[in-house]
Design a protein around this motif. Structure first.
Motif, PDB file in Angstrom:
ATOM      1  N   LEU A  39      -4.927   2.256  -5.105  1.00  0.00           N
ATOM      2  CA  LEU A  39      -4.430   1.210  -6.002  1.00  0.00           C
ATOM      3  C   LEU A  39      -5.117   1.244  -7.368  1.00  0.00           C
ATOM      4  N   GLN A  40      -6.026   2.190  -7.548  1.00  0.00           N
ATOM      5  CA  GLN A  40      -6.716   2.288  -8.833  1.00  0.00           C
ATOM      6  C   GLN A  40      -5.709   2.682  -9.904  1.00  0.00           C
ATOM      7  N   TRP A  41      -5.643   1.885 -10.938  1.00  0.00           N
ATOM      8  CA  TRP A  41      -4.802   2.106 -12.110  1.00  0.00           C
ATOM      9  C   TRP A  41      -3.306   1.915 -11.835  1.00  0.00           C
ATOM     10  N   ARG A  42      -2.976   1.319 -10.712  1.00  0.00           N
ATOM     11  CA  ARG A  42      -1.555   1.042 -10.438  1.00  0.00           C
ATOM     12  C   ARG A  42      -1.433  -0.111  -9.448  1.00  0.00           C
ATOM     13  N   ASP A  43      -0.242  -0.670  -9.381  1.00  0.00           N
ATOM     14  CA  ASP A  43      -0.001  -1.825  -8.505  1.00  0.00           C
ATOM     15  C   ASP A  43       0.828  -1.489  -7.274  1.00  0.00           C
ATOM     16  N   GLU A  44       1.262  -0.258  -7.150  1.00  0.00           N
ATOM     17  CA  GLU A  44       2.078   0.112  -5.997  1.00  0.00           C
ATOM     18  C   GLU A  44       1.512   1.347  -5.310  1.00  0.00           C
ATOM     19  N   ILE A  45       1.893   1.495  -4.067  1.00  0.00           N
ATOM     20  CA  ILE A  45       1.457   2.639  -3.271  1.00  0.00           C
ATOM     21  C   ILE A  45       2.338   3.828  -3.619  1.00  0.00           C
ATOM     22  N   VAL A  46       1.716   4.944  -3.980  1.00  0.00           N
ATOM     23  CA  VAL A  46       2.468   6.138  -4.372  1.00  0.00           C
ATOM     24  C   VAL A  46       2.804   6.993  -3.156  1.00  0.00           C
ATOM     25  N   ASP A  47       1.834   7.199  -2.279  1.00  0.00           N
ATOM     26  CA  ASP A  47       2.024   8.063  -1.117  1.00  0.00           C
ATOM     27  C   ASP A  47       1.812   7.232   0.155  1.00  0.00           C
ATOM     28  N   GLN A  48       2.895   6.799   0.751  1.00  0.00           N
ATOM     29  CA  GLN A  48       2.845   5.928   1.919  1.00  0.00           C
ATOM     30  C   GLN A  48       2.126   6.582   3.105  1.00  0.00           C
TER      31      GLN A  48
END
Length: 94
Positions: A39-48
């Motif tokens: 979650l560093q530098w973003r608010d969503e999960i990129v790789d589930q």
């Protein structure tokens, strides 16, 4: 979990990865930090898939730490919920 750890020899006295409460607590903390990295530098999960793996690592270390220190997590969670039921976190505005 225990079967896996035993199969790697990590419960053996001469293990390079001794499964002591101290070492398990450190590993738990390190794995929790890896959760944060997603979650560093973003608010969503990129790789589930990676996300699920990190959460599983945290849970496995928590379960092993609880078991090796004779803590029944179900009972501990129930006790904590009962205690928290009477706590107040936010005071009403004056």
């Amino acid at each position: 979990m225990h079967e896996f750890v035993r199969s790697k020899g990590w419960y053996e006295a001469n293990s390079k990865r001794p499964q002591t409460p101290r070492n398990l607590a450190i590993s738990l903390t390190l794995e929790a930090a890896e959760v944060l990295e997603h979650l560093q530098w973003r608010d969503e999960i990129v790789d589930q898939t990676e996300w699920q793996g990190e959460l599983a690592d945290v849970l496995l270390y928590l379960l092993q730490l609880a078991d090796t220190t004779n803590v029944n997590l179900v009972e501990a969670v129930h006790a904590k919920l009962r205690k928290n039921a009477n706590r107040v976190w936010d005071e009403p505005a004056q």
